[in-house]
Design an enzyme around this catalytic site. Structure first.
Site, PDB file in Angstrom:
ATOM      1  N   ASP A 138      -2.913  -7.774  -5.063  1.00  0.00           N
ATOM      2  CA  ASP A 138      -3.167  -6.541  -4.332  1.00  0.00           C
ATOM      3  C   ASP A 138      -3.618  -5.444  -5.288  1.00  0.00           C
ATOM      4  O   ASP A 138      -3.159  -5.369  -6.428  1.00  0.00           O
ATOM      5  CB  ASP A 138      -1.858  -6.118  -3.643  1.00  0.00           C
ATOM      6  CG  ASP A 138      -2.087  -5.298  -2.406  1.00  0.00           C
ATOM      7  OD1 ASP A 138      -3.255  -5.075  -2.053  1.00  0.00           O
ATOM      8  OD2 ASP A 138      -1.101  -4.879  -1.788  1.00  0.00           O
ATOM      9  N   LYS A 182     -13.773  -2.491   7.188  1.00  0.00           N
ATOM     10  CA  LYS A 182     -13.501  -3.383   6.060  1.00  0.00           C
ATOM     11  C   LYS A 182     -14.580  -4.454   5.954  1.00  0.00           C
ATOM     12  O   LYS A 182     -15.271  -4.761   6.921  1.00  0.00           O
ATOM     13  CB  LYS A 182     -12.135  -4.054   6.209  1.00  0.00           C
ATOM     14  CG  LYS A 182     -11.976  -4.900   7.465  1.00  0.00           C
ATOM     15  CD  LYS A 182     -10.561  -5.476   7.571  1.00  0.00           C
ATOM     16  CE  LYS A 182     -10.369  -6.227   8.890  1.00  0.00           C
ATOM     17  NZ  LYS A 182      -9.016  -6.796   9.019  1.00  0.00           N
ATOM     18  N   CYS A 186       0.786  -1.237   0.000  1.00  0.00           N
ATOM     19  CA  CYS A 186       0.000   0.000   0.000  1.00  0.00           C
ATOM     20  C   CYS A 186       0.823   1.296   0.000  1.00  0.00           C
ATOM     21  O   CYS A 186       0.547   2.187  -0.817  1.00  0.00           O
ATOM     22  CB  CYS A 186      -1.039  -0.008   1.116  1.00  0.00           C
ATOM     23  SG  CYS A 186      -0.787  -1.156   2.447  1.00  0.00           S
ATOM     24  N   HIS A 201      -8.295  -0.357  -0.115  1.00  0.00           N
ATOM     25  CA  HIS A 201      -7.396  -1.507  -0.227  1.00  0.00           C
ATOM     26  C   HIS A 201      -8.282  -2.704  -0.575  1.00  0.00           C
ATOM     27  O   HIS A 201      -9.281  -2.941   0.102  1.00  0.00           O
ATOM     28  CB  HIS A 201      -6.706  -1.809   1.108  1.00  0.00           C
ATOM     29  CG  HIS A 201      -5.976  -0.657   1.721  1.00  0.00           C
ATOM     30  ND1 HIS A 201      -4.618  -0.661   1.931  1.00  0.00           N
ATOM     31  CD2 HIS A 201      -6.425   0.539   2.198  1.00  0.00           C
ATOM     32  CE1 HIS A 201      -4.257   0.474   2.518  1.00  0.00           C
ATOM     33  NE2 HIS A 201      -5.340   1.214   2.692  1.00  0.00           N
ATOM     34  N   GLN A 242       0.482 -11.261  -3.103  1.00  0.00           N
ATOM     35  CA  GLN A 242      -0.916 -10.838  -2.991  1.00  0.00           C
ATOM     36  C   GLN A 242      -1.422 -10.331  -4.328  1.00  0.00           C
ATOM     37  O   GLN A 242      -0.687  -9.658  -5.050  1.00  0.00           O
ATOM     38  CB  GLN A 242      -1.056  -9.712  -1.955  1.00  0.00           C
ATOM     39  CG  GLN A 242      -0.892 -10.141  -0.520  1.00  0.00           C
ATOM     40  CD  GLN A 242      -1.101  -8.984   0.439  1.00  0.00           C
ATOM     41  OE1 GLN A 242      -0.616  -7.886   0.207  1.00  0.00           O
ATOM     42  NE2 GLN A 242      -1.820  -9.229   1.520  1.00  0.00           N
ATOM     43  N   ARG A 295       7.025 -11.474   5.411  1.00  0.00           N
ATOM     44  CA  ARG A 295       6.678 -11.194   6.807  1.00  0.00           C
ATOM     45  C   ARG A 295       7.336 -12.239   7.699  1.00  0.00           C
ATOM     46  O   ARG A 295       7.333 -13.423   7.371  1.00  0.00           O
ATOM     47  CB  ARG A 295       5.158 -11.194   7.009  1.00  0.00           C
ATOM     48  CG  ARG A 295       4.467 -10.085   6.219  1.00  0.00           C
ATOM     49  CD  ARG A 295       2.978 -10.065   6.409  1.00  0.00           C
ATOM     50  NE  ARG A 295       2.349  -9.121   5.501  1.00  0.00           N
ATOM     51  CZ  ARG A 295       1.035  -8.985   5.328  1.00  0.00           C
ATOM     52  NH1 ARG A 295       0.211  -9.754   6.041  1.00  0.00           N
ATOM     53  NH2 ARG A 295       0.552  -8.117   4.482  1.00  0.00           N
ATOM     54  N   HIS A 344      -5.219  -1.079  -5.144  1.00  0.00           N
ATOM     55  CA  HIS A 344      -5.692   0.075  -4.388  1.00  0.00           C
ATOM     56  C   HIS A 344      -6.430   1.016  -5.324  1.00  0.00           C
ATOM     57  O   HIS A 344      -5.971   1.298  -6.434  1.00  0.00           O
ATOM     58  CB  HIS A 344      -4.524   0.786  -3.707  1.00  0.00           C
ATOM     59  CG  HIS A 344      -3.839  -0.078  -2.692  1.00  0.00           C
ATOM     60  ND1 HIS A 344      -2.803  -0.924  -3.025  1.00  0.00           N
ATOM     61  CD2 HIS A 344      -4.082  -0.272  -1.368  1.00  0.00           C
ATOM     62  CE1 HIS A 344      -2.426  -1.589  -1.942  1.00  0.00           C
ATOM     63  NE2 HIS A 344      -3.187  -1.216  -0.927  1.00  0.00           N
TER      64      HIS A 344
END
Length: 629
Positions: free
Chosen positions: A382, A464, A333, A510, A380, A362, A384
């Site tokens: 991912d 969320k 992000c 997100h 991911q 991670r 945005h």
């Protein structure tokens, strides 16, 4: 004179303080017999607790999810009781409820064996059959420490020492066993009717690898024997579907100790990975997303500014390169905001949708790593969305449609949705939270969807929606998410030029559909038990000859299949065709094609499916038409 308001709105009045059990008894003997606890103004309490004021009350039984959790919590105490009787030198530590069961950690240096589990479970059954009353007792912190030290329970004493001084604690006694607990618990041990100890594991005290390794015993508990049997059957089925075992048989990937929590993808596994990636890439492009790629190493100054270093710093991998400290990207992000910030953006550019197959790292504890399901390096899907407040509802609504379509395409039709609302520890004005929560709620309602609420479980920067899919054996996997964020764009100086010429901060949504690509592939493997639908299968067709005389024909047919876009291989080994069929059935190849002298002469092929269904003899053109369909 307490007045008790029941869930149906009816009321009962009493001329004295009464226990939850007595209230249940006043409603009916059957309810009193079934009562496990009471829920008083939203708080669970034991059936023995007195109610001395006017309250809203519901009686909790084993038909309620909360009742099932109480049974499991009490089963953890029953486990500890049995262990202490059989192994007096074992020290008890903690024993919480987990999904579908419970565990208890013990300090017992000799260690437990699987044979010990059988003995412990038998002793638990004996203790349950004695139907010991479970009694709650309030004590001071000092009294509790003294008691457990006298019992030789040093770990319990350490737990209590960390509790603030002056706080009143509760003990629960059953027979000759006592434990520290907030409760509530079942009224007696006889209410724990259906349980099973499932496995042994190791766990560090307080989750710290510098501390002693404890012995963890896992178990499951249910309202009755039927539910237990159904669960154990699901466990057996899940064991058969374990993606790690199937991956080994199908030669998809492996993990080794030199790279814990990271995947070595093999050719066939990478084929599935690329199929899923290509599908998502085309899907998001069709919905006006722009694919980007951002760096793996980013200076910690950015993570500090975004707030991630303070919140997640202990989970990041940090790299020193004088004079800077870099973080290996744990999420994408903040990097996407950097892309947005390049050049001047107008309100006409919004919504701007940026997508990335973001490789994240991670530092997950080694004990939590589990195949594809929990990794230290994962990708991911991912994205945005940078938009205005007015866009939130429509973007959320469109995303829900997109997510449900993707899940359907992968074979998942049962999707659970929950709206996670503002937590106590949050940033941002409540007016913005109201807007964000209302927009997500409207988006869910506009679809006519059933959804639940996770109160207080939103991110610190915004609410969320969490999307969980249910697989073919009923397991629930949380995958997708949509988060509304008013905070990070402000922290990272994102601006656009509004219609009136002013500079404003965009809202950042997100969103992920699959979540971790690796984890989603693990879910797919287990959902299909490796027998993928044709479009996902790494090898779609294997062509086998019976004798050497058909080898050339088999090779030609394989080449034609490949030329027409099918993932085909040939097996020309000098082995019996039955052996080849068995081997490729284990490999879960959907279509098995055999060429013998008869098929070679007629220019046809004999076809069977991995399920064992014999489709007979057909022309190659007919087979390809079937595959295309």
């Amino acid at each position: 004179m307490p007045t008790i308001t029941l869930p149906d709105g009816s009321q009962k009045q009493f001329d004295r303080p009464v226990t939850v059990y007595e209230i249940a008894q006043s409603i009916g003997a059957g309810l009193a017999k079934a009562a496990l606890a009471g829920k008083v103004d939203g708080k669970l309490i034991d059936t023995s607790r007195l109610v001395d004021s006017s309250v809203n009350l519901s009686v909790i039984t084993d038909r309620d999810q909360e009742g099932l959790e109480i049974i499991r919590h009490s089963a953890a105490h029953l486990l500890a009781h049995a262990v202490k009787q059989l192994f007096p030198k074992a020290q008890v530590t903690i024993g919480p409820v987990i999904e579908d069961g419970f565990y208890y950690d013990f300090s017992y240096p000799p260690g437990f064996t699987n044979e010990d589990l059988v003995k412990i479970e038998e002793r638990m059954a004996e203790l349950a059959s004695k139907d010991y009353p479970v009694a709650r007792e309030e004590v001071s912190r000092e009294e509790a420490i003294k008691l457990f030290r006298q019992l030789g329970e040093e770990y319990k004493a350490k737990i209590i020492e960390d509790i603030p001084a002056g706080e009143t604690l509760t003990l629960y006694r059953q027979g000759d066993f006592v434990d520290l607990c907030r409760g509530p618990h079942t009224p007696s041990t006889g209410r724990i009717k259906a349980f099973k100890l499932t496995k042994l594991a190791g766990a560090y005290w307080r989750g710290d690898s510098n501390n002693e390794m404890l012995q963890r015993i896992y178990g499951t508990a249910w309202a009755d024997k039927k539910q237990l049997t159904e669960y154990l059957t699901r466990l057996e089925e899940a064991e058969k579907r374990d993606h790690r075992k199937i991956a080994k048989k199908m030669d998809l990937f492996h993990i080794q100790e030199e790279a814990p929590g990271m995947i070595f993808w093999h050719p066939k596994g990478m084929t599935i990975y690329n199929i899923v990636t290509d599908y998502i890439r085309k899907f998001v492009q069709a919905h006006d997303y722009h694919e980007i790629r951002t760096p793996q190493l980013v200076d910690c100054k950015l993570w500090e500014k975004s707030g991630h270093l303070a919140m997640f710093g202990k989970d990041m991998f940090l790299v020193e390169a004088d004079p800077h400290t870099y973080a290996i990207k744990p999420m994408s992000c903040p990097c996407h905001v950097q892309v947005f910030n390049q050049g001047i953006k107008s309100y006409r550019d919004l919504p701007l949708r940026l997508a990335e197959f973001g490789s994240c790292h991670r530092n997950e504890p080694s004990g939590t790593l589990h195949g594809l399901m929990r990794l230290r390096n994962f990708v991911q899907d991912d994205a945005h969305i940078f938009c205005t407040e007015e866009h939130i509802q429509s973007e959320a609504s469109d995303f829900i449609d997109q997510l449900l379509q993707v899940y359907r395409d992968f074979g998942f039709s049962d999707v659970l949705m929950k709206l996670s609302t503002r937590p106590d520890n949050r940033i941002g004005d409540d007016t913005l939270w109201d807007k964000a929560e209302n927009a997500l709620e409207q988006a869910l309602n506009s679809k006519g969807l059933e959804w639940g609420i996770n109160p207080g479980e939103g991110a610190f920067y915004g609410p969320k929606i969490e999307f969980s899919l249910k697989d073919c054996i009923g397991r629930v996997w949380q995958c997708g998410t949509l988060q509304v964020d008013f905070s990070m764009p402000e922290r990272l100086d994102a601006r656009y030029i509004a219609e009136d010429g002013s500079r404003r901060t965009p809202v950042m949504l997100h969103r992920a559909i699959l979540g971790s690509m690796e984890r989603f592939l693990g879910i797919l493997i287990e959902h299909y038990a490796g027998q993928f639908p044709l479009w996902l299968a790494p090898i779609q067709v294997v062509v086998m000859n019976i004798t050497e005389s058909q080898a050339e024909s088999a090779a030609e047919i394989t080449a034609k299949l490949k030329h027409n876009g099918f993932r085909a291989i040939s097996d020309l080994r000098n082995e019996k065709v039955g052996f080849k069929i068995r081997e490729h059935t284990i490999q879960r190849i959907p279509y098995l094609v055999v060429i013998g002298d008869r098929e070679k002469a007629s220019g046809e092929v004999a076809v069977r499916q991995v399920s064992g269904e014999d489709l007979g003899v057909m022309s190659l053109e007919s087979l390809m038409s079937k595959l295309k369909a």
